[in-house]
Design a protein around this motif. Structure first.
Motif, PDB file in Angstrom:
ATOM      1  N   LEU A  65       0.848  -1.186   0.000  1.00 14.39           N
ATOM      2  CA  LEU A  65       0.000   0.000   0.000  1.00 14.39           C
ATOM      3  C   LEU A  65       0.887   1.239   0.000  1.00 14.39           C
ATOM      4  O   LEU A  65       1.624   1.467   0.963  1.00 14.39           O
ATOM      5  CB  LEU A  65      -0.887  -0.008   1.253  1.00 14.39           C
ATOM      6  CG  LEU A  65      -1.800   1.182   1.485  1.00 14.39           C
ATOM      7  CD1 LEU A  65      -2.835   1.278   0.374  1.00 14.39           C
ATOM      8  CD2 LEU A  65      -2.477   1.057   2.838  1.00 14.39           C
ATOM      9  N   PRO A  66       0.851   2.038  -1.067  1.00 12.13           N
ATOM     10  CA  PRO A  66       1.633   3.272  -1.053  1.00 12.13           C
ATOM     11  C   PRO A  66       1.259   4.137   0.150  1.00 12.13           C
ATOM     12  O   PRO A  66       0.081   4.313   0.451  1.00 12.13           O
ATOM     13  CB  PRO A  66       1.228   3.943  -2.365  1.00 12.13           C
ATOM     14  CG  PRO A  66       0.760   2.830  -3.244  1.00 12.13           C
ATOM     15  CD  PRO A  66       0.106   1.846  -2.317  1.00 12.13           C
ATOM     16  N   GLY A  67       2.246   4.623   0.849  1.00 15.26           N
ATOM     17  CA  GLY A  67       1.970   5.418   2.034  1.00 15.26           C
ATOM     18  C   GLY A  67       1.613   4.606   3.259  1.00 15.26           C
ATOM     19  O   GLY A  67       1.113   5.163   4.249  1.00 15.26           O
ATOM     20  N   ASP A  68       1.846   3.303   3.209  1.00 21.60           N
ATOM     21  CA  ASP A  68       1.546   2.439   4.357  1.00 21.60           C
ATOM     22  C   ASP A  68       2.257   2.968   5.601  1.00 21.60           C
ATOM     23  O   ASP A  68       3.477   3.148   5.597  1.00 21.60           O
ATOM     24  CB  ASP A  68       2.013   1.016   4.051  1.00 21.60           C
ATOM     25  CG  ASP A  68       1.489  -0.009   5.036  1.00 21.60           C
ATOM     26  OD1 ASP A  68       1.523   0.256   6.259  1.00 21.60           O
ATOM     27  OD2 ASP A  68       1.061  -1.085   4.588  1.00 21.60           O
ATOM     28  N   PRO A  69       1.509   3.221   6.683  1.00 19.65           N
ATOM     29  CA  PRO A  69       2.144   3.775   7.879  1.00 19.65           C
ATOM     30  C   PRO A  69       3.016   2.786   8.630  1.00 19.65           C
ATOM     31  O   PRO A  69       3.863   3.180   9.433  1.00 19.65           O
ATOM     32  CB  PRO A  69       0.955   4.219   8.731  1.00 19.65           C
ATOM     33  CG  PRO A  69      -0.158   3.309   8.320  1.00 19.65           C
ATOM     34  CD  PRO A  69       0.047   3.082   6.848  1.00 19.65           C
ATOM     35  N   GLY A  70       2.801   1.492   8.385  1.00 20.33           N
ATOM     36  CA  GLY A  70       3.562   0.484   9.102  1.00 20.33           C
ATOM     37  C   GLY A  70       3.173   0.408  10.569  1.00 20.33           C
ATOM     38  O   GLY A  70       2.507   1.292  11.116  1.00 20.33           O
ATOM     39  N   PHE A  71       3.601  -0.684  11.192  1.00 23.60           N
ATOM     40  CA  PHE A  71       3.311  -0.868  12.618  1.00 23.60           C
ATOM     41  C   PHE A  71       4.525  -1.446  13.313  1.00 23.60           C
ATOM     42  O   PHE A  71       5.118  -2.428  12.858  1.00 23.60           O
ATOM     43  CB  PHE A  71       2.114  -1.800  12.822  1.00 23.60           C
ATOM     44  CG  PHE A  71       1.776  -2.030  14.263  1.00 23.60           C
ATOM     45  CD1 PHE A  71       1.212  -1.018  15.027  1.00 23.60           C
ATOM     46  CD2 PHE A  71       2.045  -3.244  14.874  1.00 23.60           C
ATOM     47  CE1 PHE A  71       0.905  -1.214  16.368  1.00 23.60           C
ATOM     48  CE2 PHE A  71       1.743  -3.460  16.214  1.00 23.60           C
ATOM     49  CZ  PHE A  71       1.177  -2.438  16.968  1.00 23.60           C
ATOM     50  N   ASP A  72       4.887  -0.818  14.416  1.00 19.86           N
ATOM     51  CA  ASP A  72       5.984  -1.295  15.248  1.00 19.86           C
ATOM     52  C   ASP A  72       7.271  -1.469  14.431  1.00 19.86           C
ATOM     53  O   ASP A  72       8.000  -2.452  14.575  1.00 19.86           O
ATOM     54  CB  ASP A  72       5.605  -2.622  15.916  1.00 19.86           C
ATOM     55  CG  ASP A  72       6.467  -2.941  17.132  1.00 19.86           C
ATOM     56  OD1 ASP A  72       7.060  -2.003  17.699  1.00 19.86           O
ATOM     57  OD2 ASP A  72       6.559  -4.127  17.497  1.00 19.86           O
ATOM     58  N   GLY A  73       7.488  -0.515  13.528  1.00 11.67           N
ATOM     59  CA  GLY A  73       8.728  -0.497  12.772  1.00 11.67           C
ATOM     60  C   GLY A  73       8.768  -1.344  11.521  1.00 11.67           C
ATOM     61  O   GLY A  73       9.812  -1.443  10.863  1.00 11.67           O
ATOM     62  N   SER A  74       7.651  -1.968  11.161  1.00 11.16           N
ATOM     63  CA  SER A  74       7.644  -2.800   9.948  1.00 11.16           C
ATOM     64  C   SER A  74       6.388  -2.561   9.137  1.00 11.16           C
ATOM     65  O   SER A  74       5.341  -2.172   9.673  1.00 11.16           O
ATOM     66  CB  SER A  74       7.748  -4.279  10.313  1.00 11.16           C
ATOM     67  OG  SER A  74       6.598  -4.709  11.018  1.00 11.16           O
ATOM     68  N   VAL A  75       6.500  -2.786   7.831  1.00 14.20           N
ATOM     69  CA  VAL A  75       5.361  -2.689   6.922  1.00 14.20           C
ATOM     70  C   VAL A  75       4.856  -4.102   6.658  1.00 14.20           C
ATOM     71  O   VAL A  75       5.608  -4.968   6.211  1.00 14.20           O
ATOM     72  CB  VAL A  75       5.758  -1.997   5.611  1.00 14.20           C
ATOM     73  CG1 VAL A  75       4.594  -2.015   4.625  1.00 14.20           C
ATOM     74  CG2 VAL A  75       6.191  -0.560   5.877  1.00 14.20           C
ATOM     75  N   GLU A  76       3.589  -4.320   6.928  1.00 15.58           N
ATOM     76  CA  GLU A  76       3.027  -5.658   6.833  1.00 15.58           C
ATOM     77  C   GLU A  76       2.404  -5.902   5.456  1.00 15.58           C
ATOM     78  O   GLU A  76       1.896  -4.969   4.828  1.00 15.58           O
ATOM     79  CB  GLU A  76       1.967  -5.836   7.922  1.00 15.58           C
ATOM     80  CG  GLU A  76       2.539  -5.687   9.328  1.00 15.58           C
ATOM     81  CD  GLU A  76       1.472  -5.633  10.404  1.00 15.58           C
ATOM     82  OE1 GLU A  76       1.759  -6.055  11.537  1.00 15.58           O
ATOM     83  OE2 GLU A  76       0.352  -5.167  10.125  1.00 15.58           O
ATOM     84  N   PRO A  77       2.403  -7.155   4.980  1.00 18.06           N
ATOM     85  CA  PRO A  77       1.826  -7.473   3.662  1.00 18.06           C
ATOM     86  C   PRO A  77       0.306  -7.555   3.713  1.00 18.06           C
ATOM     87  O   PRO A  77      -0.267  -8.629   3.882  1.00 18.06           O
ATOM     88  CB  PRO A  77       2.457  -8.827   3.326  1.00 18.06           C
ATOM     89  CG  PRO A  77       2.684  -9.474   4.659  1.00 18.06           C
ATOM     90  CD  PRO A  77       3.015  -8.348   5.604  1.00 18.06           C
ATOM     91  N   ARG A  78      -0.343  -6.414   3.529  1.00 14.79           N
ATOM     92  CA  ARG A  78      -1.789  -6.331   3.698  1.00 14.79           C
ATOM     93  C   ARG A  78      -2.532  -5.867   2.457  1.00 14.79           C
ATOM     94  O   ARG A  78      -3.759  -5.775   2.484  1.00 14.79           O
ATOM     95  CB  ARG A  78      -2.114  -5.386   4.853  1.00 14.79           C
ATOM     96  CG  ARG A  78      -1.684  -5.898   6.216  1.00 14.79           C
ATOM     97  CD  ARG A  78      -2.103  -4.959   7.321  1.00 14.79           C
ATOM     98  NE  ARG A  78      -1.839  -5.501   8.648  1.00 14.79           N
ATOM     99  CZ  ARG A  78      -2.634  -6.337   9.302  1.00 14.79           C
ATOM    100  NH1 ARG A  78      -3.782  -6.708   8.752  1.00 14.79           N
ATOM    101  NH2 ARG A  78      -2.323  -6.786  10.493  1.00 14.79           N
ATOM    102  N   ALA A  79      -1.846  -5.557   1.381  1.00 16.43           N
ATOM    103  CA  ALA A  79      -2.532  -5.040   0.194  1.00 16.43           C
ATOM    104  C   ALA A  79      -1.787  -5.464  -1.063  1.00 16.43           C
ATOM    105  O   ALA A  79      -0.545  -5.500  -1.097  1.00 16.43           O
ATOM    106  CB  ALA A  79      -2.632  -3.517   0.252  1.00 16.43           C
TER     107      ALA A  79
END
Length: 261
Positions: free
Chosen positions: A80-94
């Motif tokens: 996801l462009p602009g993905d805010p990420g969580f706890d320092g990582s970007v998760e594969p959600r889109a």
């Protein structure tokens, strides 16, 4: 043309049921969520034997999304462009892809966990990034849909008992406002209520006999632009696929379109 979305809650655990469902359902494009495998472990070969190409965005044990298509698979975009990420990582959600005459996104919106948890704030930020990412396609002339597990019940009619969920995620005003904001980008819910039964839930917890008692939620949604919505000829939740041993806790949501492949 038949398309669907399904949170399979582990493609490894659900593979025999998935393959059988694809053979029997006549689905042309399927968006999957919670693959729960690394990309190199995704069963692309077994799916290819049924005529489906696969696009996968997954990293391992949690999350993971995919698009399966037997009508073409092009212009794949992972993440996801602009993905805010969580706890320092970007998760594969889109993941997005063009499948024949339409473009789809398969999304697995963050759960939120609890209202006062940092994951809840992440969920709302993720929705903002999703709206920005899909706005262009939503306004376009090509049929377009954002499909998947939104982890939000749009209204009180989409849960078996509003009082049961009071104070919990999935039903809060902020989450529902995020859904409404997404619709303002030019998308609408194309799975109508009621369908063939009063409450077309899509998710039932494994615990406390929730499925037999129909204690469910409608959180798996198909949000589409006007060209897509105009082509819809039927839509339903395949409750049969939630029954029996080895079922996911989600049922597939199926949409039929009057479109030439």
């Amino acid at each position: 043309m038949r398309i669907a979305t399904w949170n399979v809650n582990s493609i490894t655990a659900r593979l025999p049921r998935l393959l059988a469902w694809l053979e029997s359902s006549g689905t042309d494009v399927l968006c999957l969520q919670e693959a729960k495998v690394a990309e190199e472990q995704f069963p692309a070969e077994q799916l290819r034997e049924l005529g489906y190409e696969s696009a996968v965005h997954a990293t391992g044990r949690w999350n993971g999304v995919a698009v399966l298509s037997r009508v073409g698979l092009e212009d794949v975009v992972k993440g996801l462009p602009g993905d805010p990420g969580f706890d320092g990582s970007v998760e594969p959600r889109a993941l997005s892809a063009t499948c024949g005459p339409l473009r789809v996104w398969s999304v697995y919106v963050p759960n939120g966990r609890e209202v006062d948890h940092p994951h809840y704030a992440y969920k709302l930020q993720w929705f903002e990034a999703l709206k920005a990412a899909v706005a262009g396609d939503a306004a376009g002339s090509r049929p377009f849909a954002v499909m998947g597990d939104y982890n939000v019940a749009p209204t009180d009619d989409d849960v078996f008992d509003p009082a049961f969920f009071e104070g919990s995620t999935h039903v809060t005003p902020a989450e529902r406002a995020a859904l409404a904001s997404l619709r303002e980008a030019g998308l609408s819910d194309v799975v109508p209520r009621p369908l063939k039964y009063e409450h077309p839930f899509t998710y039932w917890d494994y615990r406390q006999l929730c499925f037999p008692k129909n204690r469910g939620m409608r959180i798996d949604l198909v949000y589409a632009n006007a060209p897509f919505a105009k082509a819809v000829s039927d839509a339903y939740v395949d409750r049969e696929e939630r029954k029996g041993k080895g079922a996911s806790d989600h049922a597939p949501v199926v949409v039929d379109l009057d479109l030439d492949v």
